[in-house]
Design an enzyme around this catalytic site. Structure first.
Site, PDB file in Angstrom:
ATOM      1  N   ASP A   1      -9.278  -4.126   5.231  1.00 28.15           N
ATOM      2  CA  ASP A   1      -7.895  -4.577   5.051  1.00 28.15           C
ATOM      3  C   ASP A   1      -7.853  -5.566   3.876  1.00 28.15           C
ATOM      4  O   ASP A   1      -8.622  -6.544   3.852  1.00 28.15           O
ATOM      5  CB  ASP A   1      -7.455  -5.258   6.349  1.00 28.15           C
TER       6      ASP A   1
ATOM      7  N   ASP B   1      -2.105  -2.363  -5.476  1.00 27.05           N
ATOM      8  CA  ASP B   1      -1.645  -0.973  -5.578  1.00 27.05           C
ATOM      9  C   ASP B   1      -1.493  -0.423  -4.167  1.00 27.05           C
ATOM     10  O   ASP B   1      -2.245   0.438  -3.722  1.00 27.05           O
ATOM     11  CB  ASP B   1      -2.689  -0.177  -6.379  1.00 27.05           C
TER      12      ASP B   1
HETATM   13  N1  SAM Z   1       1.031   4.293  -6.165  1.00 26.16           N
HETATM   14  C1  SAM Z   1       1.264   4.144  -4.862  1.00 26.16           C
HETATM   15  C2  SAM Z   1       2.668   4.046  -4.372  1.00 26.16           C
HETATM   16  O1  SAM Z   1       3.308   5.070  -4.382  1.00 26.16           O
HETATM   17  O2  SAM Z   1       3.125   3.015  -3.975  1.00 26.16           O
HETATM   18  C3  SAM Z   1       0.253   3.440  -4.053  1.00 26.16           C
HETATM   19  C4  SAM Z   1      -0.935   4.322  -3.991  1.00 26.16           C
HETATM   20  S1  SAM Z   1      -2.281   3.963  -3.028  1.00 26.16           S
HETATM   21  C5  SAM Z   1      -2.532   5.554  -2.319  1.00 26.16           C
HETATM   22  C6  SAM Z   1      -1.751   2.935  -1.687  1.00 26.16           C
HETATM   23  C7  SAM Z   1      -2.884   2.668  -0.722  1.00 26.16           C
HETATM   24  O3  SAM Z   1      -2.742   1.379  -0.136  1.00 26.16           O
HETATM   25  C8  SAM Z   1      -2.975   3.636   0.444  1.00 26.16           C
HETATM   26  O4  SAM Z   1      -4.098   4.448   0.293  1.00 26.16           O
HETATM   27  C9  SAM Z   1      -3.081   2.753   1.676  1.00 26.16           C
HETATM   28  O5  SAM Z   1      -4.002   3.218   2.638  1.00 26.16           O
HETATM   29  C10 SAM Z   1      -3.504   1.439   1.050  1.00 26.16           C
HETATM   30  N2  SAM Z   1      -3.201   0.275   1.889  1.00 26.16           N
HETATM   31  C11 SAM Z   1      -2.090   0.048   2.630  1.00 26.16           C
HETATM   32  N3  SAM Z   1      -2.205  -1.109   3.302  1.00 26.16           N
HETATM   33  C12 SAM Z   1      -3.402  -1.652   2.960  1.00 26.16           C
HETATM   34  C13 SAM Z   1      -4.068  -2.822   3.332  1.00 26.16           C
HETATM   35  N4  SAM Z   1      -3.539  -3.683   4.197  1.00 26.16           N
HETATM   36  N5  SAM Z   1      -5.289  -3.069   2.789  1.00 26.16           N
HETATM   37  C14 SAM Z   1      -5.859  -2.189   1.921  1.00 26.16           C
HETATM   38  N6  SAM Z   1      -5.263  -1.040   1.546  1.00 26.16           N
HETATM   39  C15 SAM Z   1      -4.045  -0.775   2.057  1.00 26.16           C
END
Ligand code: SAM
Length: 334
Positions: A188, A206
């Site tokens: 996380d 991101d």
């Molecule tokens: N470009 C993108 C958009 O449309 O907003 C974001 C792409 S990227 C795939 C976003 C990633 O953030 C996801 O794979 C998700 O699993 C991750 N994510 C969400 N919450 C998170 C957290 N608390 N810690 C780490 N990663 C996280």
């Protein structure tokens, strides 16, 4: 009528041969897919967050659908946008237009810093931001902190051009096979930041929108952790979730919250057809009050590694991306 329509559509979509097969192996996923608004061979991005509109992408073939511990995941091949990654019903990336997002969120921050050596990407499991960070020859290390391993695995399989530098990650803190500067952590982002202070020149947040596992990544506590994790000249870039055509009041309050933590906060835009309303907002924040985020602080020719090039970012677009339309200026100050 609705039940009949749903039943017939399920049979048609998955070419299943018996009701027994549907029930045994597909029923749960099919229900998920319906929640994610697939009708016929079209995917519609529907949400109460953007009432009265829904961008549609035509599906050629569903490649993966399922639910992880964190979110609903859909990957499909589209007729015109290449492969598409969808989380909780929201488009995250398509092969055709992903560069407009990845390049801007990355290079706006990287080009605002004189010498970024250590970079953190929070979220970003598709690997697109990591790919962009690696174009800078000053970079010595990139840490990617993604909560959901499935996103990385699916990206390696279906979005190879974006994820190529994540190749080879197997366990936590493993070096990438394709570039030893890359380290992947399945964790996380909030928790990771709480354990790292004064380390990163650039942090790219991101993440997905705040409705799922990224909920806490849009609040003041998170911005404080980002600030603490930065070195003295550090810069962050985050996707702002809201765009100028929807809830400007939310955007305003997000900028105000960031301004309580960072002395410099600016809003930039990029143009991505498959993101809601086609415009995506990025928040750029700096720890040092003298940082100028709105102009590149160096030339691309000087910073690029080997012959690295871009399809969207250039030095003029850097400056122009901070220029706001008149109706937006009432809400956001740049
Ligand atoms: N470009 C993108 C958009 O449309 O907003 C974001 C792409 S990227 C795939 C976003 C990633 O953030 C996801 O794979 C998700 O699993 C991750 N994510 C969400 N919450 C998170 C957290 N608390 N810690 C780490 N990663 C996280």
């Amino acid at each position: 009528n609705y039940i009949l329509f749903t039943f017939v559509s399920l049979l048609w979509r998955f070419e299943v041969r018996s009701v027994h097969t549907i029930y045994r192996s597909r029923v749960w996923n099919n229900l998920l897919v319906y929640a994610m608004a697939i009708r016929g061979d079209w995917f519609y991005e529907e949400s109460e967050s953007w009432p009265g509109q829904a961008f549609g992408i035509r599906i050629k073939k569903i490649l993966y659908e399922g639910k992880t511990m964190f979110q609903e995941v859909l990957v499909f091949e589209s007729t015109d946008y290449g492969n598409v990654l969808v989380l909780d019903g929201v488009v995250q990336a398509t092969e055709r237009d992903e560069f407009a997002y990845q390049e801007m969120i990355t290079h706006l921050a990287m080009m605002s810093h004189q010498n970024p050596q250590k970079v953190l990407v929070v979220g970003g499991g598709d690997g697109g931001c990591v790919r962009e960070v690696l174009k800078h020859k000053s970079v010595q290390r990139v840490d990617l902190v993604e909560i959901d391993r499935t996103v990385i695995d699916l990206s390696l399989k279906y979005l190879p051009e974006m994820s190529k530098y994540l190749n080879g990650y197997e366990s936590e803190d493993q070096e990438s096979k394709n570039d030893p500067r890359v380290h992947v952590h399945i964790c996380d982002g909030f928790k990771y930041l709480a354990e790292h202070t004064d380390q990163y020149d650039i942090i790219i947040s991101d993440t997905s929108d705040p409705d799922g596992p990224a909920e806490q990544l849009f609040g003041k506590n998170y911005f404080q952790l980002l600030n603490q994790a930065l070195t003295s000249q550090g810069v962050i870039a985050m996707q702002a979730s809201e765009n100028i055509w929807l809830r400007l009041d939310i955007l305003k309050s997000l900028q105000e919250t960031c301004s309580e933590v960072f002395p410099v906060v600016n809003y930039a835009s990029t143009c991505v057809p498959t993101y809601t309303s086609g415009q995506l907002g990025l928040l750029l924040c700096a720890k040092d009050k003298n940082t100028n985020l709105k102009q590149p602080q160096k030339s691309w020719e000087d910073v690029k590694l080997n012959n690295a090039s871009n399809k969207y970012y250039n030095e003029k677009i850097h400056a122009s991306s901070f220029v706001l339309p008149t109706f937006v200026k009432r809400f956001i100050s740049n």
